[in-house]
Motif scaffolding. Structure first.
Motif, PDB file in Angstrom:
ATOM      1  N   PRO A  49       0.916  -1.088  -0.100  1.00 52.49           N
ATOM      2  CA  PRO A  49       0.144   0.001  -0.166  1.00 52.49           C
ATOM      3  C   PRO A  49       0.786   1.282   0.138  1.00 52.49           C
ATOM      4  N   ARG A  50       0.618   2.301  -0.741  1.00 49.21           N
ATOM      5  CA  ARG A  50       1.381   3.247  -0.868  1.00 49.21           C
ATOM      6  C   ARG A  50       1.336   4.397   0.119  1.00 49.21           C
ATOM      7  N   LEU A  51       1.728   3.778   1.551  1.00 54.19           N
ATOM      8  CA  LEU A  51       1.429   4.684   2.755  1.00 54.19           C
ATOM      9  C   LEU A  51       2.197   6.144   2.806  1.00 54.19           C
ATOM     10  N   LEU A  52       3.129   6.245   2.100  1.00 58.21           N
ATOM     11  CA  LEU A  52       3.982   7.257   1.965  1.00 58.21           C
ATOM     12  C   LEU A  52       3.898   8.100   0.540  1.00 58.21           C
ATOM     13  N   GLU A  53       3.016   7.710  -0.144  1.00 56.05           N
ATOM     14  CA  GLU A  53       2.871   8.266  -1.518  1.00 56.05           C
ATOM     15  C   GLU A  53       2.825   9.921  -1.216  1.00 56.05           C
ATOM     16  N   GLY A  54       3.793  10.660  -2.242  1.00 53.79           N
ATOM     17  CA  GLY A  54       4.071  11.838  -2.097  1.00 53.79           C
ATOM     18  C   GLY A  54       4.946  12.694  -1.115  1.00 53.79           C
ATOM     19  N   LYS A  55       5.410  11.678  -0.376  1.00 51.05           N
ATOM     20  CA  LYS A  55       6.273  12.177   0.834  1.00 51.05           C
ATOM     21  C   LYS A  55       7.887  11.880   0.683  1.00 51.05           C
ATOM     22  N   VAL A  56       8.583  12.903   1.128  1.00 52.17           N
ATOM     23  CA  VAL A  56      10.132  12.699   1.047  1.00 52.17           C
ATOM     24  C   VAL A  56      10.608  12.619   2.379  1.00 52.17           C
ATOM     25  N   ALA A  57      11.531  11.368   2.297  1.00 53.07           N
ATOM     26  CA  ALA A  57      12.314  10.885   3.428  1.00 53.07           C
ATOM     27  C   ALA A  57      13.724  11.059   3.479  1.00 53.07           C
ATOM     28  N   LEU A  58      14.361  11.679   4.580  1.00 56.07           N
ATOM     29  CA  LEU A  58      15.839  11.732   4.585  1.00 56.07           C
ATOM     30  C   LEU A  58      16.193  10.841   5.713  1.00 56.07           C
ATOM     31  N   VAL A  59      17.228   9.844   5.170  1.00 58.13           N
ATOM     32  CA  VAL A  59      17.705   8.674   5.912  1.00 58.13           C
ATOM     33  C   VAL A  59      19.119   8.949   6.096  1.00 58.13           C
ATOM     34  N   THR A  60      19.673   9.191   7.256  1.00 55.72           N
ATOM     35  CA  THR A  60      21.297   9.173   7.430  1.00 55.72           C
ATOM     36  C   THR A  60      21.754   7.648   7.440  1.00 55.72           C
ATOM     37  N   ALA A  61      23.078   7.596   7.024  1.00 58.92           N
ATOM     38  CA  ALA A  61      23.769   6.509   7.411  1.00 58.92           C
ATOM     39  C   ALA A  61      22.760   5.285   6.416  1.00 58.92           C
ATOM     40  N   GLY A  62      22.246   5.381   5.427  1.00 54.13           N
ATOM     41  CA  GLY A  62      21.046   4.895   4.547  1.00 54.13           C
ATOM     42  C   GLY A  62      21.867   3.974   3.775  1.00 54.13           C
ATOM     43  N   THR A  63      23.094   3.490   3.739  1.00 55.11           N
ATOM     44  CA  THR A  63      23.788   2.629   2.487  1.00 55.11           C
ATOM     45  C   THR A  63      23.943   1.364   2.824  1.00 55.11           C
ATOM     46  N   ASP A  64      23.500   0.858   4.356  1.00 55.42           N
ATOM     47  CA  ASP A  64      23.957  -0.655   4.527  1.00 55.42           C
ATOM     48  C   ASP A  64      22.912  -1.045   5.815  1.00 55.42           C
ATOM     49  N   GLY A  65      23.038  -2.246   6.035  1.00 55.34           N
ATOM     50  CA  GLY A  65      22.439  -2.449   7.356  1.00 55.34           C
ATOM     51  C   GLY A  65      20.947  -2.017   7.357  1.00 55.34           C
ATOM     52  N   ILE A  66      20.671  -1.449   8.734  1.00 49.54           N
ATOM     53  CA  ILE A  66      19.478  -0.798   8.980  1.00 49.54           C
ATOM     54  C   ILE A  66      19.131   0.446   8.071  1.00 49.54           C
ATOM     55  N   GLY A  67      20.074   1.335   7.944  1.00 48.86           N
ATOM     56  CA  GLY A  67      19.679   2.260   7.089  1.00 48.86           C
ATOM     57  C   GLY A  67      19.152   2.004   5.566  1.00 48.86           C
ATOM     58  N   LEU A  68      20.109   1.123   4.946  1.00 53.08           N
ATOM     59  CA  LEU A  68      19.651   0.546   3.610  1.00 53.08           C
ATOM     60  C   LEU A  68      18.354  -0.147   3.551  1.00 53.08           C
ATOM     61  N   GLY A  69      18.050  -0.834   4.821  1.00 54.52           N
ATOM     62  CA  GLY A  69      16.721  -1.620   5.093  1.00 54.52           C
ATOM     63  C   GLY A  69      15.559  -0.413   5.194  1.00 54.52           C
ATOM     64  N   VAL A  70      15.778   0.548   5.663  1.00 54.04           N
ATOM     65  CA  VAL A  70      14.672   1.768   6.145  1.00 54.04           C
ATOM     66  C   VAL A  70      14.576   2.465   4.840  1.00 54.04           C
ATOM     67  N   ALA A  71      15.697   2.582   3.882  1.00 59.65           N
ATOM     68  CA  ALA A  71      15.449   3.485   2.805  1.00 59.65           C
ATOM     69  C   ALA A  71      14.598   2.570   1.732  1.00 59.65           C
ATOM     70  N   GLU A  72      14.917   1.394   1.709  1.00 59.87           N
ATOM     71  CA  GLU A  72      14.238   0.531   0.785  1.00 59.87           C
ATOM     72  C   GLU A  72      12.684   0.345   1.239  1.00 59.87           C
ATOM     73  N   ALA A  73      12.425   0.265   2.267  1.00 59.61           N
ATOM     74  CA  ALA A  73      11.111   0.104   3.020  1.00 59.61           C
ATOM     75  C   ALA A  73      10.285   1.310   2.633  1.00 59.61           C
ATOM     76  N   LEU A  74      10.938   2.497   2.962  1.00 62.98           N
ATOM     77  CA  LEU A  74      10.034   3.568   2.750  1.00 62.98           C
ATOM     78  C   LEU A  74       9.950   3.941   1.251  1.00 62.98           C
ATOM     79  N   GLY A  75      11.070   3.758   0.258  1.00 63.00           N
ATOM     80  CA  GLY A  75      10.614   3.818  -0.920  1.00 63.00           C
ATOM     81  C   GLY A  75       9.525   2.705  -1.695  1.00 63.00           C
ATOM     82  N   VAL A  76       9.639   1.628  -1.181  1.00 62.75           N
ATOM     83  CA  VAL A  76       8.857   0.792  -1.512  1.00 62.75           C
ATOM     84  C   VAL A  76       7.272   1.221  -1.222  1.00 62.75           C
TER      85      VAL A  76
END
Length: 268
Positions: free
Chosen positions: A25-52
């Motif tokens: 479900p596009r829960l975050l459609e139209g939103k912009v998210a800033l994720v620090t340390a978002g390239t590995d581990g938890i951060g990358l997982g968060v970046a992907e989940a928010l993007g999906v």
């Protein structure tokens, strides 16, 4: 990717979930998210989940090649992602990162402050003053200053959501991680202090405190025994908790830190 290391049972749960890429479900459609340390581990997982979930994601890391790799990987999944190098312990880097996110996507609705350091492992009294300064500058002060930078832009959008990444070590001291654990406990207090001030601006502030993850395999047996958890977790499990907290599903949740630690003891 953040689901790749899941064992069969858990992988089936996440891939069959309505929050997976197949039927999100596009829960975050139209939103912009800033994720620090978002390239590995938890951060990358968060970046992907928010993007999906439909968000445009702006991520950061201290190393340019890590940013490039993460951005290319997530774009390969059809997600709207960009990023920049940033050392969150430096004020000028934080300011440039926030401005770059605004220049790229035009807004900031969500902040996930995930960056942290742990330069010391050993008895707490062996940590010198420079270690304490570095840990608090990156783990605590930088988080507070990022909130200060992004809130005016969230107010322009009528509100926003912030998640500060703490740790189970903020609740239960872990051997050898003294300064790190103290800094993560400070983030529990920062969530509590920020939340009542920012609610009037319709900005919800919450925290997530992960337990030990698979990337902590080296300390598995002793740490699990001390924490009282049955197994190590996965970045995917933390990412879904963050997604919940920044989404409309958590519209009545503010000032809380959600422990994602497999039942580990978590009371101050």
């Amino acid at each position: 990717m953040w689901r790749a290391g899941l064992p069969g049972g858990l992988r089936a749960v996440f891939e069959g979930s309505p929050l997976s890429s197949g039927g999100s479900p596009r829960l975050l459609e139209g939103k912009v998210a800033l994720v620090t340390a978002g390239t590995d581990g938890i951060g990358l997982g968060v970046a992907e989940a928010l993007g999906v979930a439909g968000a445009q994601v702006f991520l950061s890391s201290r190393r340019a090649h890590n940013v490039q790799r993460a951005v290319e990987t997530l774009r390969g999944r059809g997600l709207q992602v960009s990023g920049v190098t940033c050392h969150v312990g430096r004020a000028e880097d934080r300011e440039k990162m926030v401005q770059a996110a605004l220049d790229t996507f035009g807004a900031i609705d969500i902040l996930v402050s995930n960056a942290a350091v742990n330069p010391h492992f050993g008895p707490i009294l062996e940590a010198d003053e420079s270690t304490w300064d570095k840990v608090f500058r990156v783990n605590v002060t930088a988080a507070a200053m990022l909130v200060r930078l992004v809130v005016p832009h969230m107010e322009k959008r009528g509100g926003g959501a912030i998640v500060l990444m703490s740790s189970i070590a903020g609740y239960q001291p872990m051997r050898g991680l003294g300064p790190y654990g103290v800094s993560k406990a400070a983030l529990l207090g920062l969530v509590g202090a920020l939340s009542p001030e920012l609610r009037r601006s319709r900005v919800r502030v919450n925290g997530v405190a992960p337990g030990l993850l698979w990337e902590d395999e080296a300390v598995r047996e002793q740490a699990l025994k001390e924490l009282g958890a049955d197994r190590l977790g996965a970045p995917a499990e933390v990412a879904q908790a963050v997604l919940f907290l920044v989404s409309p599903l958590a519209s009545f949740v503010a000032g809380q830190t959600l422990v994602v630690a497999g039942g580990a003891w978590s009371r101050l």
